[in-house]
Scaffold this motif. Structure first.
Motif, short mmCIF file in Angstrom:
data_model
loop_
_atom_site.label_atom_id
_atom_site.label_comp_id
_atom_site.label_asym_id
_atom_site.label_seq_id
_atom_site.Cartn_x
_atom_site.Cartn_y
_atom_site.Cartn_z
N PRO A 182 0.93 -1.20 0.24
CA PRO A 182 0.33 0.31 0.13
C PRO A 182 0.72 1.09 -0.14
N GLU A 183 1.82 1.55 0.73
CA GLU A 183 2.62 2.61 0.97
C GLU A 183 3.34 2.57 -0.47
N VAL A 184 3.54 1.87 -1.74
CA VAL A 184 4.21 1.76 -3.11
C VAL A 184 3.40 2.73 -4.10
N VAL A 185 1.74 2.15 -3.74
CA VAL A 185 0.85 2.58 -4.25
C VAL A 185 0.41 4.21 -3.59
N ASN A 186 0.40 4.18 -2.70
CA ASN A 186 0.37 5.74 -2.02
C ASN A 186 1.31 7.19 -2.13
N PHE A 187 2.65 6.48 -2.25
CA PHE A 187 3.62 7.45 -2.61
C PHE A 187 4.43 8.01 -1.64
N ASP A 188 4.11 6.59 -0.43
CA ASP A 188 4.09 7.04 0.81
C ASP A 188 5.51 6.75 1.21
N PRO A 189 7.02 6.84 2.10
CA PRO A 189 8.09 5.61 2.48
C PRO A 189 7.93 4.95 2.23
N ILE A 190 8.97 4.11 2.32
CA ILE A 190 8.92 2.90 1.58
C ILE A 190 10.04 2.23 3.17
N ALA A 191 10.45 1.08 2.72
CA ALA A 191 11.33 0.53 3.88
C ALA A 191 11.15 -0.75 3.60
N PRO A 192 11.71 -1.55 4.43
CA PRO A 192 12.30 -3.61 4.42
C PRO A 192 10.74 -3.76 4.11
N PRO A 212 -4.80 -12.75 -3.55
CA PRO A 212 -5.33 -12.09 -2.15
C PRO A 212 -6.23 -10.82 -3.26
N PHE A 213 -5.08 -9.76 -4.12
CA PHE A 213 -6.11 -8.34 -3.99
C PHE A 213 -6.22 -8.51 -6.01
N MET A 214 -6.10 -8.66 -6.43
CA MET A 214 -6.53 -8.65 -7.28
C MET A 214 -7.65 -9.19 -8.33
N LEU A 222 -5.03 -2.34 -7.42
CA LEU A 222 -4.88 -1.26 -6.73
C LEU A 222 -5.21 -0.59 -5.41
N SER A 223 -6.46 -0.34 -5.33
CA SER A 223 -7.46 0.33 -4.49
C SER A 223 -8.08 -0.89 -3.32
N ASN A 224 -7.79 -2.52 -3.91
CA ASN A 224 -8.16 -3.33 -2.38
C ASN A 224 -6.77 -3.49 -2.49
N VAL A 225 -5.58 -3.52 -2.73
CA VAL A 225 -4.57 -2.76 -2.23
C VAL A 225 -4.68 -1.53 -0.92
N THR A 226 -4.63 -0.53 -1.20
CA THR A 226 -4.87 0.39 -0.21
C THR A 226 -6.11 0.15 0.96
N LEU A 227 -6.45 -0.35 0.70
CA LEU A 227 -8.20 -1.05 1.93
C LEU A 227 -7.26 -1.53 2.67
N ALA A 228 -6.36 -2.48 1.95
CA ALA A 228 -5.56 -4.02 2.55
C ALA A 228 -6.80 -4.36 3.15
N GLN A 229 -7.35 -4.48 1.82
CA GLN A 229 -8.84 -5.21 1.66
C GLN A 229 -8.89 -7.48 1.37
N LEU A 251 2.03 -10.21 8.03
CA LEU A 251 2.54 -9.88 6.96
C LEU A 251 1.97 -9.13 6.04
N LEU A 252 -0.02 -9.21 5.92
CA LEU A 252 -0.54 -8.15 5.25
C LEU A 252 -1.01 -6.84 5.73
N VAL A 253 -0.50 -6.37 6.42
CA VAL A 253 -0.79 -5.37 7.46
C VAL A 253 -0.28 -3.80 7.08
N LYS A 254 -1.68 -3.52 6.75
CA LYS A 254 -1.49 -2.06 6.29
C LYS A 254 -0.07 -1.31 6.46
N ASP A 255 0.05 -1.20 8.14
CA ASP A 255 0.50 -0.56 8.90
C ASP A 255 2.10 -0.78 8.74
N PRO A 256 2.84 -0.71 7.63
CA PRO A 256 4.69 -1.31 7.55
C PRO A 256 4.91 -1.07 8.94
#
Ligand code: ADP
Ligand code: MG
Length: 282
Positions: A182-192, A212-214, A222-229, A251-256
């Protein structure tokens, strides 16, 4: 350790016999090859460059491969540059993409095999993270099996990999919608943690054959990803262990910041399972 410097005074065909096509990605075409002097079987990735940005990207991929020596990470062997082309000569990995194992109906991926794959994936990525390098393109196409039958793998394709400094504010806009965090889709900072999300998706796909997000469109994915749905409601998960589900859920937790780290994955119950019986991989 092999110190690779890019050769620009000759081309790959001067030293290697180039053979059949092994695979194609977004950037490169990979062919089997053989070193004339030694008879050694290798793989040659051909990359065309259009302009200085492209060239920097290839030099980045090269630099990263040079700095990553680990049995689960594809090793660089030689490199060439002429005019607008690069060729990276790398270890040959013969067993095909992990992707083919997932879509092959005749070959049922057991949970035990998934544990083996996931443990090796986490092992390789954990090493990258200790070196402060992010892979950023983890997906089953970029994981190769050593043999057709066996369960040993190598992580490939460092084309999007980046050096990471926790103090920097690194943002990227690329990747594959199904696997991207989700942080990539939202253009937020990335990390390990960004790699850990993708490993979560890979793991979900390995265990169920489902993505899972297809969505119906890339936009919907991409919208399913950002909603972490996502969930385990599909019947494919009925026979999957609760440890496997717990692993993916961490692992599939929205908050990195709240995602399991690569080092923690290796300590998780699901991956510690049967280590004793099977022994560690070489
Ligand atoms: P791209 O950066 O274009 O995605 P990759 O490095 O992922 O290129 O290579 C494209 C495909 O070629 C891979 O998905 C895989 O099928 C095949 N391939 C790449 N490297 C090797 C290798 N060392 N041995 C065998 N096949 C390879
Ligand atoms: Mg690739």
């Amino acid at each position: 350790r092999r110190d690779v410097t890019v050769k620009s005074d000759r081309w790959v065909t001067d030293l290697y016999t180039v053979d059949s096509l092994l695979g194609k990605g977004k950037f490169g075409e990979v062919k089997k090859c053989q070193e004339r002097d030694t008879g050694r079987q290798l793989a040659a990735k051909f990359i065309e460059v259009n302009g200085p940005q492209d060239r920097n990207d290839v030099l980045n991929e090269l630099e990263i491969m040079k700095n990553l020596q680990h049995p689960r990470l594809l090793q660089l062997y030689d490199a060439f540059e002429i005019r607008d082309k690069f060729c990276l000569v790398m270890e040959l990995v013969n067993g095909g993409e992990l992707f083919e194992r997932v879509i092959n109906d005749d070959f049922i991926l057991t949970e035990k095999a998934c544990v083996m794959f996931t443990r090796q994936i986490c092992d390789g990525i954990a090493f990258m993270h200790t070196q402060n390098i992010l892979h950023l393109d983890m997906k089953p196409e970029n994981i190769l099996c050593l043999t057709r039958e066996g369960n040993r793998i190598k992580i490939i394709d460092f084309g999007l990999a980046r050096k990471y400094n926790p103090k920097d504010d690194l943002r990227v806009l690329f990747g594959t919608p199904e696997f991207v965090a989700p942080e990539v889709v939202n253009f937020d900072p990335i990390a390990p943690a960004t790699d850990m999300w993708s490993i979560g998706v890979v793991c979900y796909v390995l265990l169920s054959g489902l993505s899972p997000f297809m969505g119906e469109s890339e936009q919907e994915t991409l919208s399913n990803v950002t909603l972490a749905q996502w969930d385990f409601s599909a019947e494919e998960f009925d026979s999957i262990s609760s440890e496997a589900k717990d692993f993916i859920s961490k692992l599939l937790v929205k908050d990195p910041r709240k995602r399991m780290k690569s080092s923690e994955c290796l300590e998780h119950q699901w991956l510690r399972r049967s280590v004793k019986r099977e022994g560690h991989l070489p």
